[in-house]
Design a protein around this motif. Structure first.
Motif, mmCIF file in Angstrom:
data_model
loop_
_atom_site.group_PDB
_atom_site.id
_atom_site.type_symbol
_atom_site.label_atom_id
_atom_site.label_comp_id
_atom_site.label_asym_id
_atom_site.label_seq_id
_atom_site.Cartn_x
_atom_site.Cartn_y
_atom_site.Cartn_z
ATOM 1 N N SER A 103 0.829 -1.215 0.000
ATOM 2 C CA SER A 103 0.000 0.000 0.000
ATOM 3 C C SER A 103 0.860 1.260 0.000
ATOM 4 O O SER A 103 0.418 2.308 -0.469
ATOM 5 C CB SER A 103 -0.966 0.009 1.187
ATOM 6 O OG SER A 103 -0.278 0.097 2.409
ATOM 7 N N ALA A 104 2.096 1.167 0.483
ATOM 8 C CA ALA A 104 2.984 2.332 0.485
ATOM 9 C C ALA A 104 3.274 2.797 -0.930
ATOM 10 O O ALA A 104 3.376 4.000 -1.185
ATOM 11 C CB ALA A 104 4.285 2.005 1.215
ATOM 12 N N VAL A 105 3.374 1.859 -1.856
ATOM 13 C CA VAL A 105 3.638 2.206 -3.255
ATOM 14 C C VAL A 105 2.449 2.965 -3.823
ATOM 15 O O VAL A 105 2.611 4.025 -4.441
ATOM 16 C CB VAL A 105 3.951 0.947 -4.093
ATOM 17 C CG1 VAL A 105 4.100 1.298 -5.567
ATOM 18 C CG2 VAL A 105 5.203 0.255 -3.571
ATOM 19 N N GLU A 106 1.254 2.455 -3.615
ATOM 20 C CA GLU A 106 0.057 3.121 -4.133
ATOM 21 C C GLU A 106 -0.153 4.486 -3.491
ATOM 22 O O GLU A 106 -0.515 5.448 -4.166
ATOM 23 C CB GLU A 106 -1.180 2.242 -3.947
ATOM 24 C CG GLU A 106 -1.231 1.074 -4.899
ATOM 25 C CD GLU A 106 -1.086 1.492 -6.358
ATOM 26 O OE1 GLU A 106 -1.779 2.425 -6.811
ATOM 27 O OE2 GLU A 106 -0.247 0.880 -7.057
ATOM 28 N N GLU A 107 0.066 4.579 -2.192
ATOM 29 C CA GLU A 107 -0.105 5.860 -1.493
ATOM 30 C C GLU A 107 0.893 6.899 -2.003
ATOM 31 O O GLU A 107 0.548 8.060 -2.195
ATOM 32 C CB GLU A 107 0.038 5.666 0.017
ATOM 33 C CG GLU A 107 -1.114 4.912 0.635
ATOM 34 C CD GLU A 107 -0.856 4.501 2.070
ATOM 35 O OE1 GLU A 107 0.186 4.900 2.644
ATOM 36 O OE2 GLU A 107 -1.706 3.779 2.626
ATOM 37 N N TYR A 108 2.121 6.471 -2.230
ATOM 38 C CA TYR A 108 3.137 7.394 -2.720
ATOM 39 C C TYR A 108 2.846 7.806 -4.160
ATOM 40 O O TYR A 108 2.988 8.971 -4.520
ATOM 41 C CB TYR A 108 4.530 6.770 -2.598
ATOM 42 C CG TYR A 108 5.650 7.748 -2.844
ATOM 43 C CD1 TYR A 108 5.724 8.940 -2.125
ATOM 44 C CD2 TYR A 108 6.624 7.490 -3.793
ATOM 45 C CE1 TYR A 108 6.752 9.851 -2.353
ATOM 46 C CE2 TYR A 108 7.658 8.400 -4.016
ATOM 47 C CZ TYR A 108 7.717 9.573 -3.296
ATOM 48 O OH TYR A 108 8.723 10.471 -3.525
ATOM 49 N N LYS A 109 2.409 6.873 -4.994
ATOM 50 C CA LYS A 109 2.030 7.202 -6.369
ATOM 51 C C LYS A 109 0.866 8.197 -6.371
ATOM 52 O O LYS A 109 0.856 9.136 -7.175
ATOM 53 C CB LYS A 109 1.647 5.931 -7.138
ATOM 54 C CG LYS A 109 2.842 5.112 -7.567
ATOM 55 C CD LYS A 109 2.463 3.768 -8.135
ATOM 56 C CE LYS A 109 1.643 3.846 -9.387
ATOM 57 N NZ LYS A 109 1.380 2.498 -9.972
ATOM 58 N N GLU A 110 -0.092 8.004 -5.492
ATOM 59 C CA GLU A 110 -1.229 8.922 -5.385
ATOM 60 C C GLU A 110 -0.750 10.315 -4.983
ATOM 61 O O GLU A 110 -1.199 11.312 -5.542
ATOM 62 C CB GLU A 110 -2.232 8.379 -4.365
ATOM 63 C CG GLU A 110 -3.480 9.210 -4.231
ATOM 64 C CD GLU A 110 -4.432 8.628 -3.215
ATOM 65 O OE1 GLU A 110 -4.820 9.378 -2.286
ATOM 66 O OE2 GLU A 110 -4.795 7.444 -3.334
ATOM 67 N N TYR A 111 0.169 10.374 -4.044
ATOM 68 C CA TYR A 111 0.728 11.657 -3.613
ATOM 69 C C TYR A 111 1.470 12.342 -4.760
ATOM 70 O O TYR A 111 1.295 13.538 -5.008
ATOM 71 C CB TYR A 111 1.668 11.451 -2.413
ATOM 72 C CG TYR A 111 2.480 12.678 -2.090
ATOM 73 C CD1 TYR A 111 1.892 13.774 -1.468
ATOM 74 C CD2 TYR A 111 3.827 12.750 -2.434
ATOM 75 C CE1 TYR A 111 2.629 14.912 -1.189
ATOM 76 C CE2 TYR A 111 4.568 13.885 -2.156
ATOM 77 C CZ TYR A 111 3.966 14.958 -1.534
ATOM 78 O OH TYR A 111 4.701 16.095 -1.270
ATOM 79 N N LEU A 112 2.299 11.588 -5.482
ATOM 80 C CA LEU A 112 3.037 12.164 -6.606
ATOM 81 C C LEU A 112 2.089 12.648 -7.698
ATOM 82 O O LEU A 112 2.308 13.714 -8.291
ATOM 83 C CB LEU A 112 4.029 11.146 -7.173
ATOM 84 C CG LEU A 112 5.200 10.777 -6.265
ATOM 85 C CD1 LEU A 112 6.052 9.695 -6.918
ATOM 86 C CD2 LEU A 112 6.038 11.993 -5.917
ATOM 87 N N GLN A 113 1.018 11.906 -7.954
ATOM 88 C CA GLN A 113 0.039 12.338 -8.949
ATOM 89 C C GLN A 113 -0.651 13.620 -8.490
ATOM 90 O O GLN A 113 -0.910 14.522 -9.284
ATOM 91 C CB GLN A 113 -0.996 11.232 -9.207
ATOM 92 C CG GLN A 113 -1.926 11.564 -10.354
ATOM 93 C CD GLN A 113 -1.181 11.719 -11.669
ATOM 94 O OE1 GLN A 113 -0.509 10.801 -12.117
ATOM 95 N NE2 GLN A 113 -1.302 12.880 -12.306
ATOM 96 N N PHE A 114 -0.938 13.699 -7.195
ATOM 97 C CA PHE A 114 -1.524 14.911 -6.620
ATOM 98 C C PHE A 114 -0.623 16.118 -6.881
ATOM 99 O O PHE A 114 -1.089 17.171 -7.323
ATOM 100 C CB PHE A 114 -1.740 14.714 -5.113
ATOM 101 C CG PHE A 114 -2.114 15.965 -4.368
ATOM 102 C CD1 PHE A 114 -3.409 16.466 -4.429
ATOM 103 C CD2 PHE A 114 -1.176 16.634 -3.609
ATOM 104 C CE1 PHE A 114 -3.759 17.618 -3.743
ATOM 105 C CE2 PHE A 114 -1.518 17.794 -2.922
ATOM 106 C CZ PHE A 114 -2.817 18.280 -2.988
ATOM 107 N N THR A 115 0.682 15.966 -6.659
ATOM 108 C CA THR A 115 1.593 17.093 -6.866
ATOM 109 C C THR A 115 1.688 17.455 -8.347
ATOM 110 O O THR A 115 1.801 18.635 -8.684
ATOM 111 C CB THR A 115 2.999 16.820 -6.291
ATOM 112 O OG1 THR A 115 3.588 15.704 -6.958
ATOM 113 C CG2 THR A 115 2.939 16.564 -4.790
ATOM 114 N N GLU A 116 1.632 16.468 -9.227
ATOM 115 C CA GLU A 116 1.649 16.740 -10.673
ATOM 116 C C GLU A 116 0.385 17.475 -11.099
ATOM 117 O O GLU A 116 0.437 18.436 -11.869
ATOM 118 C CB GLU A 116 1.792 15.441 -11.472
ATOM 119 C CG GLU A 116 3.183 14.890 -11.477
ATOM 120 C CD GLU A 116 4.186 15.823 -12.136
ATOM 121 O OE1 GLU A 116 3.983 16.212 -13.300
ATOM 122 O OE2 GLU A 116 5.187 16.168 -11.469
#
Length: 128
Positions: A103-116
């Motif tokens: 889940s850490a991978v998905e949460e981090y990807k979601e965060y990075l997408q948010f910043t983009e």
């Protein structure tokens, strides 16, 4: 952590009109408004839903309103530094095999997408 899922925290009536995306205050601060949308409701004494004002997510900053500064204020209003640090550390631990946490991978990807997504919105909002 999607931009369009951020709950509105400011509401403006029809008399005020649609708020500006970026507005400077007399104290040197600024307000940045994200996700400005019509707010619908049924006014007292009426039976049909109509626009009663505007709703948006609003943050205040005190340094110069550059893209970087506005981005930082928005991000910090959504996730604090400790939570962001934990998010990055959980991802790194998983990638390095120290602590398996899918889940850490998905949460981090979601965060990075948010910043983009925020970058794209800020480029558009602050260039007008």
């Amino acid at each position: 952590m999607k931009l369009d899922l951020i709950e509105p925290n400011a509401h403006y009536d029809m008399a005020h009109g649609k708020p500006a995306v970026l507005e400077y205050d007399n104290d040197g601060s600024w307000l940045y408004r994200l996700n400005i949308e019509p707010e619908m409701g049924i006014p007292e004494g009426q039976q049909e839903e109509t626009q009663i004002g505007w709703k948006c997510y609003e943050v205040r900053g005190y340094n110069k309103a550059t893209k970087e500064n506005v981005k930082k204020v928005v991000i910090r209003s959504v996730i604090d530094e400790t939570a962001e640090f934990d998010l990055v550390n959980s991802y790194n631990k998983h990638v390095l095999g120290i602590a398996v946490n899918e889940s850490a991978v998905e949460e981090y990807k979601e965060y990075l997408q948010f910043t983009e997504d925020l970058d794209a919105v800020l480029i558009e909002d602050l260039s007008n």
